[in-house]
Enzyme design. Structure first.
Site, PDB file in Angstrom:
ATOM      1  N   SER A 267     118.418  51.984  10.474  1.00 27.32           N
ATOM      2  CA  SER A 267     118.774  50.809   9.968  1.00 27.32           C
ATOM      3  C   SER A 267     119.700  51.195   8.653  1.00 27.32           C
ATOM      4  CB  SER A 267     117.601  49.957   9.426  1.00 27.32           C
ATOM      5  OG  SER A 267     117.812  48.892   8.779  1.00 27.32           O
ATOM      6  N   ASN A 268     120.009  50.438   7.707  1.00 28.88           N
ATOM      7  CA  ASN A 268     120.832  50.626   6.454  1.00 28.88           C
ATOM      8  C   ASN A 268     119.882  49.978   5.298  1.00 28.88           C
ATOM      9  OD1 ASN A 268     121.876  47.807   6.277  1.00 28.88           O
ATOM     10  ND2 ASN A 268     122.481  48.441   8.050  1.00 28.88           N
TER      11      ASN A 268
END
Ligand code: CTP
Length: 456
Positions: A267-268
């Site tokens: 993810s980020n």
């Protein structure tokens, strides 16, 4: 300058000019100088200033509607109001009202009252409009006509106008207007001015509470700033509600999560705060707001249609099912560019050998909608770049056929992710850049929505 406004009855007419935002300050100043003020507006003035503000500063009900009988207890109320005042002023006076007054057209409450003002009561006109409108021959003729009628014309100031042009058209400062009113009254009442009761003035001074000068100045400044802020907000409110009241707005926010196995993911750092802030502001003005959010730890604003998603694929599905119905689409979600080609169905066990993951691109959601967007549908994207930021952002704007792209300013010291603050450059289709200095994400949201409302 003597203050001859004490106990004077001033009728203030306000018309639909951007300078109407100064009117509450004018009312307040007149009242401070001792005058009693009744306010009457044209319907379009209410696009720039609210009756509540005017009523609260004037302490009188504001008349805007010729046929609203709630504040008008007699059938000939406009005649009574016209006869009531010692002086009547229209500030700001728009080109339209100048023209109608010069030609005897009384198609709204303000005009009906002003045309019923008896000859012995002085009338002041303060035209305020864009320079080109001010210079238009008909406007100049109308001003001459009103001068011939015996009205006192307060010429506009020169300076920067709301249109961005510079020239005559600005409504003069409040103290210039009150001085002008005083002068006009002075000419009318010069014989009475000798009778000003000096003792009364002296008593007033002696009885007024003492306040350290510094404190008084500070307080005045603070109040003026608050007032200006309030006025600016009401202008923004008008602008945004006008544009968004019939618009459906779709906003995406937060990160997407691409599973590696049932317990691990890629993810980020997106916190979702920017998208949530936009949704929170938009819901106040828009007909409908849908917020599609990745996994974040924020509470969705009330009164929005809320959909929670996990992966880029899920986000794409929800977008495909909904985007056509929305007038404005703001894609603030940080969509993962890659996902696993084959996520492990069970938790992947640790072993001594290297692990290679095959990543495949996710679908470019915005990039797919861009070329298909319908006429008048507004598409807004976000960009965060670590290098060649402006160039990259502009490239995305064109590639994805966006109306606007919001470039987050990124540098090593600038914590965009998770912060309540942000600094952005808004770039439009014509590649015009608008730098918004560091501000709360709510303020940035207002700027973005204002920009959307003013897209040509
Ligand atoms: N976006 C999208 N779908 C993707 C990736 C991005 O809709 N798969 C949207 C984002 O929500 C954002 C805009 O496109 O509004 C730009 O995102 P960004 O990741 O900066 O763009 P990319 O085209 O993925 O370019 P980059 O190579 O810089 O990642």
């Amino acid at each position: 300058m003597i203050n001859n406004l004490k106990n004077k009855k001033i009728l203030l007419g306000i018309t639909g000019s951007i300078a109407a935002y100064k009117s509450p300050m004018l009312v307040r100043e007149l009242i401070k100088l001792g005058a009693e003020v009744e306010v009457i507006t044209t319907p379009s003035a209410l696009q720039f200033v609210t009756p509540i503000t005017l009523a609260s500063v004037s302490k009188n009900k504001v008349v805007s509607d010729m046929f609203d009988m709630s504040g008008q207890n007699e059938g000939a109320w406009h005649i009574h109001l016209a006869h009531w005042c010692d002086l009547a002023i229209i500030a700001p006076c728009s080109a339209t009202t100048l023209g109608k007054l010069a030609n005897g057209i009384a198609d709204n409450a303000l005009l009906a009252v002003f045309m019923a003002i008896p000859k012995n009561i002085p009338i002041v006109i303060a035209p305020a409009m864009d320079t080109t409108m001010f210079e238009f021959p008909a406007t100049q003729n109308n001003i001459k006509t009103l001068q011939d009628f015996g009205f006192s014309i307060l010429p506009p100031d020169s300076g920067e106008l709301a249109s961005g042009l510079t020239g005559p058209g600005r409504l003069p400062d409040v103290n210039v207007i009150t001085n002008h009113i005083s002068q006009v009254l002075e000419n009318e009442i010069s014989s009475q001015s000798a009778n000003i009761n000096q003792n009364e003035r002296l008593n007033e001074l002696i009885n007024s509470p003492l306040e350290p000068l510094e404190q008084a100045v500070e307080k005045g400044k603070f109040q003026a700033e608050l007032e200006l802020e309030r006025m600016k907000n009401s202008l923004i409110d008008n602008e945004l509600s006008k544009y968004f009241k019939d618009k459906k707005v779709l906003i995406t926010a937060g990160p997407t999560v691409e599973r590696i196995d049932p317990v691990r993911y890629i993810s980020n750092f997106s916190s979702g705060k920017m998208g949530y802030a936009i949704a929170d502001v938009a819901r106040k003005y828009a007909k409908e707001v849908m917020l599609i959010s990745g996994q974040v730890s924020l509470t969705p604003p009330e009164n929005v249609k809320f959909v929670s998603i996990e992966s880029a694929d899920e986000l794409n599905q929800v977008m495909q099912a909904n985007y056509e119905q929305y007038d404005v689409i703001i894609m603030a979600a940080a969509v993962a560019d890659y996902k696993l080609a084959n996520p492990f169905p069970q938790k992947h066990k640790h072993n001594e050998s290297n692990l290679q993951l095959e990543l495949v691109p996710t679908v470019d959601i915005l990039g797919n909608i861009g070329p298909k967007k319908r006429e008048n549908q507004i598409l807004v994207g976000f960009a965060l770049e670590t290098n060649d930021a402006l160039e990259n952002a502009k490239h995305k704007l064109r590639k994805k056929n966006l109306d606007l792209i919001i470039l987050n300013i990124y540098d090593d010291n600038n914590q965009v992710f998770g912060s309540d603050l942000n600094e952005v450059i808004i770039i439009d289709k014509n590649l015009k850049e608008n730098h918004i200095e560091k501000a709360s994400k709510t303020k940035i949201s207002i700027e973005i929505l204002k920009k959307i409302a003013n897209l040509k």
